[in-house]
Enzyme design. Structure first.
Site, short mmCIF file in Angstrom:
data_model
loop_
_atom_site.label_atom_id
_atom_site.label_comp_id
_atom_site.label_asym_id
_atom_site.label_seq_id
_atom_site.Cartn_x
_atom_site.Cartn_y
_atom_site.Cartn_z
N ARG A 34 0.12 -6.56 -5.96
CA ARG A 34 -0.94 -5.71 -5.39
C ARG A 34 -1.32 -6.28 -4.03
NH1 ARG A 34 -4.74 -3.00 -8.32
NH2 ARG A 34 -5.37 -2.17 -6.29
N CYS A 60 -0.03 7.93 -12.70
CA CYS A 60 0.62 6.67 -12.33
C CYS A 60 0.84 5.81 -13.56
CB CYS A 60 -0.14 5.93 -11.23
SG CYS A 60 -1.71 5.29 -11.73
N LYS A 119 -0.54 11.67 -2.58
CA LYS A 119 0.02 11.17 -3.84
C LYS A 119 -1.05 10.58 -4.76
CE LYS A 119 1.59 6.65 -2.05
NZ LYS A 119 0.87 5.73 -2.90
N ASP A 120 -2.23 10.25 -4.21
CA ASP A 120 -3.33 9.72 -5.02
C ASP A 120 -4.20 10.83 -5.63
OD1 ASP A 120 -2.61 7.12 -4.40
OD2 ASP A 120 -3.96 6.99 -2.67
N ARG A 176 7.17 3.96 -11.27
CA ARG A 176 8.31 4.79 -10.84
C ARG A 176 9.36 3.95 -10.12
NH1 ARG A 176 9.50 6.25 -5.92
NH2 ARG A 176 7.48 5.52 -5.19
N ARG A 177 8.90 3.12 -9.18
CA ARG A 177 9.85 2.27 -8.46
C ARG A 177 10.49 1.25 -9.40
NH1 ARG A 177 5.53 1.57 -3.67
NH2 ARG A 177 6.12 3.36 -2.38
N ASN A 215 -2.79 -5.20 0.24
CA ASN A 215 -2.40 -4.31 1.33
C ASN A 215 -1.01 -4.68 1.84
OD1 ASN A 215 -2.67 -6.51 3.14
ND2 ASN A 215 -4.81 -6.04 3.52
N THR A 257 -0.52 -8.27 3.12
CA THR A 257 -0.57 -9.25 2.02
C THR A 257 0.74 -9.28 1.27
OG1 THR A 257 -2.95 -8.91 1.76
CG2 THR A 257 -1.79 -9.88 -0.11
N ARG A 258 1.29 -8.12 0.98
CA ARG A 258 2.55 -8.06 0.21
C ARG A 258 3.71 -8.65 1.00
NH1 ARG A 258 2.44 -2.39 -3.26
NH2 ARG A 258 0.18 -2.28 -3.51
#
Length: 307
Positions: free
Chosen positions: A147, A241, A81-82, A129-130, A149, A152-153
């Site tokens: 933002r 994105c 996706k990247d 998108r989300r 990892n 962290t989230r």
């Protein structure tokens, strides 16, 4: 013994999925030695801004492609996706392994389902998108940028900065998180994932036949066909994105069904098209044709112009 140098981003998820892929390769190619080379990309260095405001396309691949071009590495493992829908000259996607879960995962404090979140609840995501789909489903919640990892989230949510967050199910599973942490998984037909979400893509120099042969042992044709349909749609719509765009293709019998989504950033305008075909490129173009007829391209052109 042949040695193949594998390039990857330095993030925990990128390294983990690269090592998992190498394990699969070793089983099929026991006479090949694989070395990992970590590369820091622009997308990794920018941690204080929304990626959609910094450019979007190629943020996580350009430095890795440079290493590939100059021969520092022999192959690059990306989250597909990247990867921009068009590769630079001299490179090719050699293998697309079997896809992990394509769905978006909803995590919330106290395991409150999305529909039962109280009005004003704060949901964290770094994806336009989300965010657009969340706002369309619930205009009474607040969507805030997050933002970091996965760990962290999740910690930020547990600390009360967010009532809930949305993450890719594939990342959670690859990093060994159990289903217990997920409140619910969104149906990809109703909450459309990112193009190629859950899939990896292995990029090589297009003239490297030896590495291509090694990678053919882990290539999955079903995943490759589905993601080709999705990426064809993305390429035609000039999505990045910076644009709320999603797609999900799946085989049903011998037909491929592709659901394409384009939305305005505020979630107020939504274009959803579903078509089927037996050819992935024709299918991606079919869905794009229908989107253009409906006027969806105007949203993208306006967003791209403003950015």
């Amino acid at each position: 013994m042949k040695t193949v140098v594998v390039g990857t981003r330095r993030s925990g998820l990128a390294k983990t999925q690269t090592l998992q892929l190498i394990e699969s390769l070793k089983k099929k190619n026991p006479d090949v030695n694989f070395e990992v080379k970590e590369i820091v990309t622009k997308g990794d260095r920018i941690v204080d801004r929304q990626l959609s405001k910094v450019g979007g396309k190629g943020l996580f691949v350009k430095e890795i492609e440079h290493a590939l071009k100059v021969g520092d590495i022999d192959m690059a493992v990306h989250s597909l996706k990247d990867v921009p829908s068009e590769l630079p000259e001299g490179f090719k996607l050699s293998a697309v392994p079997i896809r992990e879960d394509r769905r978006d995962a909803f995590l919330s404090n106290d395991n409150i389902p999305f529909k039962e979140l109280p009005a004003g609840a704060i949901v964290g995501t770094s994806s336009l998108r989300r965010a657009a789909q969340l706002q369309e489903l619930r205009d009474d919640i607040t969507v805030n940028w997050v933002r970091g990892n996965i760990d962290t989230r999740i910690q930020k949510m547990r600390d009360g900065e967010y009532d809930a967050i949305i993450l890719a199910a594939a990342g959670l599973k690859r990093m060994g998180w159990s289903d217990d942490i997920v409140t619910e998984y969104f149906d990809p037909e109703e909450f459309v994932p990112a193009v190629a979400q859950g899939a990896l893509g292995v990029e090589i120099r297009d003239d490297d036949r030896e590495v291509h042969e090694i990678l053919s042992t882990i290539h999955d044709e079903v995943t490759a066909t589905e993601t080709t349909a999705e990426r064809t749609f993305l390429k035609r719509m000039d999505g990045s994105c910076q644009v709320p765009i999603g797609a999900s293709a799946q085989f049903v019998d011998d037909e491929i069904y592709l659901t394409g989504l384009i939305m305005s950033e505020d979630g107020n305008e939504k274009y959803l098209v579903k078509k089927s075909n037996d050819d992935p490129v024709a299918l991606g173009n079919l869905v794009a044709d229908e989107m253009e007829k409906m006027g969806a391209k105007e949203i993208i052109d306006e967003i791209n112009k403003n950015k």
